[in-house]
Design a protein around this motif. Structure first.
Motif, PDB file in Angstrom:
ATOM      1  N   ASN A  56       0.840  -1.200   0.000  1.00 37.05           N
ATOM      2  CA  ASN A  56       0.000   0.000   0.000  1.00 37.05           C
ATOM      3  C   ASN A  56       0.876   1.251   0.000  1.00 37.05           C
ATOM      4  O   ASN A  56       0.634   2.208  -0.748  1.00 37.05           O
ATOM      5  CB  ASN A  56      -0.938  -0.014   1.209  1.00 37.05           C
ATOM      6  CG  ASN A  56      -2.071   0.978   1.073  1.00 37.05           C
ATOM      7  OD1 ASN A  56      -2.506   1.299  -0.021  1.00 37.05           O
ATOM      8  ND2 ASN A  56      -2.556   1.459   2.193  1.00 37.05           N
ATOM      9  N   ALA A  59       2.561   1.526  -3.426  1.00 36.36           N
ATOM     10  CA  ALA A  59       1.612   1.978  -4.450  1.00 36.36           C
ATOM     11  C   ALA A  59       1.428   3.486  -4.414  1.00 36.36           C
ATOM     12  O   ALA A  59       1.197   4.125  -5.442  1.00 36.36           O
ATOM     13  CB  ALA A  59       0.267   1.278  -4.259  1.00 36.36           C
ATOM     14  N   ILE A 113       0.667  -5.337  -6.727  1.00 40.76           N
ATOM     15  CA  ILE A 113      -0.117  -4.123  -6.907  1.00 40.76           C
ATOM     16  C   ILE A 113      -0.699  -4.234  -8.310  1.00 40.76           C
ATOM     17  O   ILE A 113       0.042  -4.273  -9.295  1.00 40.76           O
ATOM     18  CB  ILE A 113       0.751  -2.860  -6.792  1.00 40.76           C
ATOM     19  CG1 ILE A 113       1.451  -2.800  -5.428  1.00 40.76           C
ATOM     20  CG2 ILE A 113      -0.092  -1.602  -7.023  1.00 40.76           C
ATOM     21  CD1 ILE A 113       2.535  -1.745  -5.341  1.00 40.76           C
ATOM     22  N   SER A 120      -5.200   1.436  -7.737  1.00 41.58           N
ATOM     23  CA  SER A 120      -4.305   0.318  -7.440  1.00 41.58           C
ATOM     24  C   SER A 120      -4.993  -0.627  -6.462  1.00 41.58           C
ATOM     25  O   SER A 120      -5.484  -0.197  -5.424  1.00 41.58           O
ATOM     26  CB  SER A 120      -2.998   0.824  -6.823  1.00 41.58           C
ATOM     27  OG  SER A 120      -2.283   1.618  -7.745  1.00 41.58           O
ATOM     28  N   ILE A 122      -4.351  -4.001  -4.200  1.00 42.78           N
ATOM     29  CA  ILE A 122      -3.276  -4.803  -3.630  1.00 42.78           C
ATOM     30  C   ILE A 122      -3.825  -6.174  -3.272  1.00 42.78           C
ATOM     31  O   ILE A 122      -4.832  -6.291  -2.572  1.00 42.78           O
ATOM     32  CB  ILE A 122      -2.674  -4.107  -2.399  1.00 42.78           C
ATOM     33  CG1 ILE A 122      -2.042  -2.789  -2.827  1.00 42.78           C
ATOM     34  CG2 ILE A 122      -1.651  -5.000  -1.708  1.00 42.78           C
ATOM     35  CD1 ILE A 122      -1.899  -1.796  -1.738  1.00 42.78           C
TER      36      ILE A 122
END
Length: 202
Positions: A56, A59, A113, A120, A122
């Motif tokens: 995260n 990203a 990702i 995005s 995940i």
């Protein structure tokens, strides 16, 4: 090579302390990294939550800073294409994936990702069983299910599957866990081991 780099940053003890300080409570090294005959890696443990948190931040280009995040993404794009990704998931326009080798190991892991529909997503799958293509197919099924689950949610929501070993979250804006979540008293910090040869003198 990775064991050498870990020694250069102070050894496994220092790495475990840093991981705890960053909120990666389930990730720890218990020995130098190794590979057993089946191809599985030993000496390290993590969780789907920790990997989701890390990806995260990557990203959003916040893992270290924007420059480092961009370099890491570029490096990940050069990894071999894996059949753990479902070929019929056509809504994905780009994917940054880290995975165990397709033909090695009795347990298969996949973390990625996935860029889809302007955001995005995940996806993390840890410990899917099966040998060779059977294991890859198991992972691909889970990845597709998690990605399609996310398609039905708003861009600011995140979800976990019913399995402890897989998770998904959206990353269309700042969505890192709060400090309260990271300091959750129900999460046990990873133990810090004190029997490593951190200075490398044997």
């Amino acid at each position: 090579a990775l064991n050498y780099l870990i020694q250069q940053v102070g050894g496994a003890n220092e790495l475990n302390i840093w991981l705890n300080s960053q909120g990666y409570y389930s990730t720890k090294m218990s020995a130098n990294l190794g590979v057993i005959d089946s191809g599985d890696i030993t000496g390290v443990a993590t969780s789907a939550y920790d990997l989701t948190n890390l990806l995260n931040q990557l990203a959003q280009d916040k893992l270290v800073n924007e420059k480092v995040s961009a370099a890491l993404k570029e490096a990940v794009l050069k990894t071999p294409v894996s059949t753990k990704f479902p070929a019929d998931l056509t809504t994905v326009t780009r994917r940054y994936e880290m995975t165990t080798p397709d033909q090695v190991g009795s347990m298969h892991h996949y973390a990625a990702i996935l860029e889809m529909n302007g955001k995005s997503v995940i996806v993390v799958v840890l410990g899917a069983p099966g040998q060779g293509e059977a294991g890859n197919a198991n992972v691909a099924t889970i990845v597709k299910t998690l990605a399609e689950l996310d398609l039905g949610q708003s861009t600011n929501e995140s979800s976990s599957s019913s399995s402890d070993s897989s998770s998904t979250s959206s990353s269309s804006g700042p969505e890192l866990p709060t400090q309260a979540e990271l300091n959750n008293p129900n999460v046990e910090p990873a133990p810090v081991f004190d029997y490593f040869d951190d200075d490398g003198d044997g």
